[in-house]
Design an enzyme around this catalytic site. Structure first.
Site, PDB file in Angstrom:
ATOM      1  N   GLU A 174       0.826  -1.473  -0.083  1.00 10.86           N
ATOM      2  CA  GLU A 174      -0.051   0.177   0.177  1.00 10.86           C
ATOM      3  C   GLU A 174       0.652   1.249  -0.156  1.00 10.86           C
ATOM      4  O   GLU A 174       0.518   2.093   0.901  1.00 10.86           O
ATOM      5  CB  GLU A 174      -1.001  -0.058   1.168  1.00 10.86           C
ATOM      6  CG  GLU A 174      -1.736  -1.275   1.195  1.00 10.86           C
ATOM      7  CD  GLU A 174      -3.006  -1.295   2.422  1.00 10.86           C
ATOM      8  OE1 GLU A 174      -2.791  -0.478   3.152  1.00 10.86           O
ATOM      9  OE2 GLU A 174      -3.471  -2.287   2.555  1.00 10.86           O
ATOM     10  N   GLU A 279      -5.922 -11.005  -1.701  1.00  8.43           N
ATOM     11  CA  GLU A 279      -6.875 -10.779  -0.132  1.00  8.43           C
ATOM     12  C   GLU A 279      -8.562 -10.593  -0.613  1.00  8.43           C
ATOM     13  O   GLU A 279      -8.916  -9.659  -0.082  1.00  8.43           O
ATOM     14  CB  GLU A 279      -6.305  -9.412   0.297  1.00  8.43           C
ATOM     15  CG  GLU A 279      -4.875  -9.228   0.708  1.00  8.43           C
ATOM     16  CD  GLU A 279      -4.669  -7.939   1.704  1.00  8.43           C
ATOM     17  OE1 GLU A 279      -5.510  -7.482   2.184  1.00  8.43           O
ATOM     18  OE2 GLU A 279      -3.291  -7.878   1.653  1.00  8.43           O
TER      19      GLU A 279
HETATM   20  C1  XIL Z   1      -6.414  -6.589   8.309  1.00  6.46           C
HETATM   21  C2  XIL Z   1      -6.583  -7.885   9.117  1.00  6.46           C
HETATM   22  O1  XIL Z   1      -7.347  -8.578   8.389  1.00  6.46           O
HETATM   23  C3  XIL Z   1      -7.261  -7.258  10.451  1.00  6.46           C
HETATM   24  O2  XIL Z   1      -7.668  -8.377  11.409  1.00  6.46           O
HETATM   25  C4  XIL Z   1      -6.307  -6.096  10.971  1.00  6.46           C
HETATM   26  O3  XIL Z   1      -6.952  -5.578  12.201  1.00  6.46           O
HETATM   27  C5  XIL Z   1      -6.219  -4.997  10.083  1.00  6.46           C
HETATM   28  O4  XIL Z   1      -5.491  -5.458   8.871  1.00  6.46           O
HETATM   29  N1  XIL Z   1      -4.992  -4.684   3.575  1.00  6.46           N
HETATM   30  C6  XIL Z   1      -4.166  -5.470   4.171  1.00  6.46           C
HETATM   31  C7  XIL Z   1      -4.297  -6.290   5.213  1.00  6.46           C
HETATM   32  O5  XIL Z   1      -3.002  -5.683   3.393  1.00  6.46           O
HETATM   33  O6  XIL Z   1      -3.057  -6.631   6.024  1.00  6.46           O
HETATM   34  C8  XIL Z   1      -5.341  -5.933   6.209  1.00  6.46           C
HETATM   35  O7  XIL Z   1      -5.721  -6.930   7.147  1.00  6.46           O
HETATM   36  C9  XIL Z   1      -6.552  -5.564   5.264  1.00  6.46           C
HETATM   37  C10 XIL Z   1      -6.434  -4.531   4.263  1.00  6.46           C
END
Ligand code: XIL
Length: 390
Positions: A174, A279
């Site tokens: 990101e 994701e």
């Molecule tokens: C999220 C997790 O799923 C949660 O448990 C945590 O509280 C916050 O992060 N993009 C990403 C992930 O790259 O690491 C994030 O994961 C969701 C968005």
């Protein structure tokens, strides 16, 4: 002579126990079975073999085997896993110089025991990192050289520890704004834009055989996608050892459009590096704000109208979700030659971060398995798509 043990009463009790056991056994079979097709259990990793790896992010409870519902699903359906939180800076490196590998070691051992392709998430990110990571012992921001050294130490220590065991790393997560410019994170402010190239170089030094990815959300949005393409090209021109790009895939039912999802895969594939969906989940709830990204630092207050399906998903929404998964997987399979992996962000709906982001305490339904661990209609739809690839 009548046997004192076998009388009418004991025969009755025997039949009762036998019937109860048979019913229980059937129930057990049903519970353990995923989706059944003529008695044959359908497993995602088997159905998708030959197309791309299929994975899930897993959490601490699953890694230590405390989730009796999720763990069997993970073992059966997925051949790649990503650490949902365990390897983030705040957990693995809570204070400068103090590393905690308890969770990450268990994660890697779990994945190895199940012969999975292991993804480390994530080395350099602006979130889930303590402020002290950017400071000296007096609480002052580090200068460029000291910050580079801290990043180098972090990456070398972690990637080095799992050298040859973690197969791919989300090296930088990101780094882009929604308009495709570079995010002015502390990484950027302290080191400058070459922090990204340096992160890839350090990871490559620590494990020359590991796959190294840039990962981000909203890459289906044209300006952000163009920014990502520019970034990868610059990295390639500078000789950075980037091997792949991950589009997170935190989607909603109406957006992004299938055309943009497809365009992202195609345009990324033209960069000559691996492309993966890292994701995936599909949010079915009303938007809490006029924003479609996945910035974990955003938080909106809970209101009833933002949480309409607390007691269950209405049939029409279930169908919309099913159709959406079907449409998206049709695109993925059409371009399977460009995709190395599709990873879901969680196993069952109950695990999903989407129950708590961007609004805490909602009931969301973004994944293929429901809160009981049973496959949803969306699971069947995805299987149907892969079984009917032309
Ligand atoms: C999220 C997790 O799923 C949660 O448990 C945590 O509280 C916050 O992060 N993009 C990403 C992930 O790259 O690491 C994030 O994961 C969701 C968005």
């Amino acid at each position: 002579m009548t046997n004192p043990v076998i009388n009418d009463h004991s025969v009755f009790v025997f039949i009762l126990i036998f019937t109860a056991c048979t019913l229980l056994a059937c129930d057990q079979v049903h519970e353990e079975s995923g989706s059944l097709n003529s008695g044959q259990e359908l497993l995602l990793q088997e159905e998708f073999s030959g197309y791309f790896l299929i994975g899930s992010a897993i959490n601490q409870r699953q890694v230590i085997g405390n989730d009796s519902r999720g763990v069997p699903l993970i073992k059966k359906h997925f051949n790649t896993v990503t650490a949902e939180n365990i390897m983030k800076w705040q957990h693995i490196h809570p204070e400068p110089g103090n590393f905690d590998f308890s969770g990450s070691d268990q994660f890697v051992e779990f994945a190895e025991a199940n012969d999975m392709f292991i993804i480390g998430h994530t080395l350099v990110w602006h979130s889930q990192i303590p402020g002290s990571a950017f400071e000296d012992e007096n609480g002052n921001l580090l200068d460029r050289e000291a910050m580079i050294e801290r990043m180098r130490k972090h990456i070398h220590t972690i990637v080095g520890r799992y050298k040859g065991r973690v197969h791919g790393w989300d090296v930088v997560n990101e780094a882009l704004n929604q308009d495709g410019t570079l995010r002015e994170s502390l990484w950027y402010q302290i080191i400058g834009e070459d922090y990204i190239r340096l992160a890839f170089e350090f990871a490559h030094e620590a494990d020359p055989d590991a796959e190294l990815y840039y990962n981000d959300y909203s890459l289906e949005n044209p300006s952000k996608r163009e920014g990502a393409i520019r970034l990868v090209r610059q990295l390639q021109e500078a000789g950075a050892p980037i091997t792949g790009i991950g589009t997170q895939g935190h989607f909603h039912i109406p957006n992004p459009s299938l055309e943009e999802i497809e365009r992202t895969i195609v345009e990324f594939s033209e960069l000559g590096i691996d492309v993966m969906v890292t994701e995936l989940d599909i949010d079915v709830l009303p938007p809490a704000m006029d924003y479609q990204g996945a910035d974990v630092n955003i938080s909106v207050e809970l209101q009833d109208e933002l949480n309409p399906y607390a007691d269950g998903l209405p049939e029409y929404k279930q169908q919309e979700l099913t159709q959406r998964y079907k449409d998206i997987f049709e695109v993925y399979l059409k371009h399977h030659e460009h995709l190395t992996r599709v990873t879901f962000w969680g196993v069952t709906d109950g695990d999903s971060w989407k129950n708590n982001w961007p609004v805490r305490g909602r009931t969301n339904y973004p994944l293929l398995f429901d809160r009981n661990g049973d496959p949803k209609p969306a699971f069947d739809a995805v299987i149907d798509v892969v079984q009917n690839v032309n």
